[in-house]
Motif scaffolding. Sequence first.
Motif, PDB file in Angstrom:
ATOM      1  N   HIS A 167       0.825  -1.211   0.000  1.00  0.00           N
ATOM      2  CA  HIS A 167       0.000   0.000   0.000  1.00  0.00           C
ATOM      3  C   HIS A 167       0.860   1.262   0.000  1.00  0.00           C
ATOM      4  N   SER A 168       2.119   1.146   0.385  1.00  0.00           N
ATOM      5  CA  SER A 168       2.992   2.303   0.585  1.00  0.00           C
ATOM      6  C   SER A 168       3.205   3.111  -0.689  1.00  0.00           C
ATOM      7  N   TYR A 169       2.927   4.398  -0.603  1.00  0.00           N
ATOM      8  CA  TYR A 169       3.207   5.300  -1.724  1.00  0.00           C
ATOM      9  C   TYR A 169       4.713   5.483  -1.883  1.00  0.00           C
ATOM     10  N   SER A 170       5.418   5.538  -0.771  1.00  0.00           N
ATOM     11  CA  SER A 170       6.862   5.772  -0.801  1.00  0.00           C
ATOM     12  C   SER A 170       7.613   4.647  -1.499  1.00  0.00           C
ATOM     13  N   LEU A 171       7.177   3.412  -1.285  1.00  0.00           N
ATOM     14  CA  LEU A 171       7.856   2.280  -1.907  1.00  0.00           C
ATOM     15  C   LEU A 171       7.550   2.181  -3.399  1.00  0.00           C
ATOM     16  N   GLY A 172       6.350   2.560  -3.778  1.00  0.00           N
ATOM     17  CA  GLY A 172       5.988   2.558  -5.189  1.00  0.00           C
ATOM     18  C   GLY A 172       5.819   1.182  -5.799  1.00  0.00           C
ATOM     19  N   TYR A 173       5.465   0.184  -4.975  1.00  0.00           N
ATOM     20  CA  TYR A 173       5.276  -1.166  -5.499  1.00  0.00           C
ATOM     21  C   TYR A 173       3.962  -1.271  -6.279  1.00  0.00           C
ATOM     22  N   ASP A 195      -5.686   2.286  -3.481  1.00  0.00           N
ATOM     23  CA  ASP A 195      -6.667   3.283  -3.913  1.00  0.00           C
ATOM     24  C   ASP A 195      -7.337   3.962  -2.721  1.00  0.00           C
ATOM     25  N   ALA A 196      -7.782   3.169  -1.760  1.00  0.00           N
ATOM     26  CA  ALA A 196      -8.509   3.721  -0.616  1.00  0.00           C
ATOM     27  C   ALA A 196      -7.635   4.664   0.195  1.00  0.00           C
ATOM     28  N   ASP A 197      -6.387   4.286   0.399  1.00  0.00           N
ATOM     29  CA  ASP A 197      -5.473   5.123   1.175  1.00  0.00           C
ATOM     30  C   ASP A 197      -5.173   6.425   0.440  1.00  0.00           C
ATOM     31  N   ARG A 198      -5.021   6.357  -0.866  1.00  0.00           N
ATOM     32  CA  ARG A 198      -4.696   7.553  -1.641  1.00  0.00           C
ATOM     33  C   ARG A 198      -5.908   8.448  -1.847  1.00  0.00           C
ATOM     34  N   GLY A 221      -5.038  11.064  -8.879  1.00  0.00           N
ATOM     35  CA  GLY A 221      -6.173  10.519  -9.620  1.00  0.00           C
ATOM     36  C   GLY A 221      -5.752   9.642 -10.783  1.00  0.00           C
ATOM     37  N   LYS A 222      -4.616   9.961 -11.381  1.00  0.00           N
ATOM     38  CA  LYS A 222      -4.117   9.185 -12.519  1.00  0.00           C
ATOM     39  C   LYS A 222      -3.516   7.851 -12.085  1.00  0.00           C
ATOM     40  N   GLN A 223      -3.299   7.693 -10.787  1.00  0.00           N
ATOM     41  CA  GLN A 223      -2.614   6.510 -10.284  1.00  0.00           C
ATOM     42  C   GLN A 223      -3.549   5.478  -9.664  1.00  0.00           C
ATOM     43  N   MET A 224      -4.845   5.710  -9.733  1.00  0.00           N
ATOM     44  CA  MET A 224      -5.791   4.760  -9.159  1.00  0.00           C
ATOM     45  C   MET A 224      -5.809   3.467  -9.973  1.00  0.00           C
ATOM     46  N   ASN A 225      -5.954   2.360  -9.267  1.00  0.00           N
ATOM     47  CA  ASN A 225      -5.910   1.045  -9.904  1.00  0.00           C
ATOM     48  C   ASN A 225      -7.268   0.563 -10.399  1.00  0.00           C
ATOM     49  N   ALA A 266     -11.528   1.080 -11.372  1.00  0.00           N
ATOM     50  CA  ALA A 266     -12.467   2.027 -11.983  1.00  0.00           C
ATOM     51  C   ALA A 266     -13.284   2.801 -10.945  1.00  0.00           C
ATOM     52  N   PRO A 267     -13.801   2.145  -9.889  1.00  0.00           N
ATOM     53  CA  PRO A 267     -14.548   2.919  -8.888  1.00  0.00           C
ATOM     54  C   PRO A 267     -13.701   4.012  -8.245  1.00  0.00           C
ATOM     55  N   ALA A 268     -12.451   3.699  -7.942  1.00  0.00           N
ATOM     56  CA  ALA A 268     -11.569   4.688  -7.322  1.00  0.00           C
ATOM     57  C   ALA A 268     -11.252   5.819  -8.294  1.00  0.00           C
ATOM     58  N   GLN A 269     -11.116   5.501  -9.556  1.00  0.00           N
ATOM     59  CA  GLN A 269     -10.847   6.533 -10.555  1.00  0.00           C
ATOM     60  C   GLN A 269     -11.989   7.546 -10.608  1.00  0.00           C
ATOM     61  N   ALA A 270     -13.217   7.050 -10.523  1.00  0.00           N
ATOM     62  CA  ALA A 270     -14.375   7.942 -10.561  1.00  0.00           C
ATOM     63  C   ALA A 270     -14.421   8.840  -9.328  1.00  0.00           C
TER      64      ALA A 270
END
Length: 244
Positions: A129-135, A147-150, A204-208, A210-214
Amino acid sequence: MQHRNSSMFNQGWQKLSEQTKQDANLDSRLVCVQEAVRFRYEQTDDPGHDWLHVMRVLKSCKQIGALVGADMQILASSALLHDLINVPKNSPKRSEASTAAAKASEDILRNAGYDDIEVQRIQRVIIEHSYSLGYPPSSIESAVLQDADRLDALGAIGIFRAATCGCRLGAAYYHLDDPFASDRVLDDQQYTVDHFFTKLLDLGKQMNTAPAQAIAEHRVSFLRDFLTELRLEIVETAFGDFPN
């Protein structure tokens, strides 16, 4: 000494606990995890990573996870544990936080009755889930928790969290002479508004999913409206377009 927001946390905890107990898809082990971690989150002095944050992330995980076919037991457990270890944003060990949280979750999960495979799956979701790690996410559960965390960094709550984080870093709200970085390098360690351009507007461009993108599209639009209003309030003459 009792935490000053204890009554608020207790109310939120009771509501979430009752909701979870009524959810046929989530067994009693999840309630054990909640009871084990609640007190840790209550003691934090960082409102950006407190129990309210965890409840918001859990809510988003349930909403998105149900739409994309996630394993809700794994996902909900990961959401509850994802910020168990919180390292300050400006710490050189910031990228180690999710790995430390995954490690700290092991005893909690085993005591709650999770088996080896479940523990490993949850730990992987927490780490990823870590944004810093970028996995990149290796499972749908990892994708949803990311998605939920971001999403919690966007919208109205995102503005609260950005301001709080900036204050904790000792940052000014904005640069006096060039608030929107027309002629300087963005620096979100020094200016909170810069964080919108270095990170938040791109989330927003980084959501995995479709629901999170919306959801993200709406919340990013809200951030842009906020920045437009901010420009009107603090800038007498235009400095050009916002950074992309």
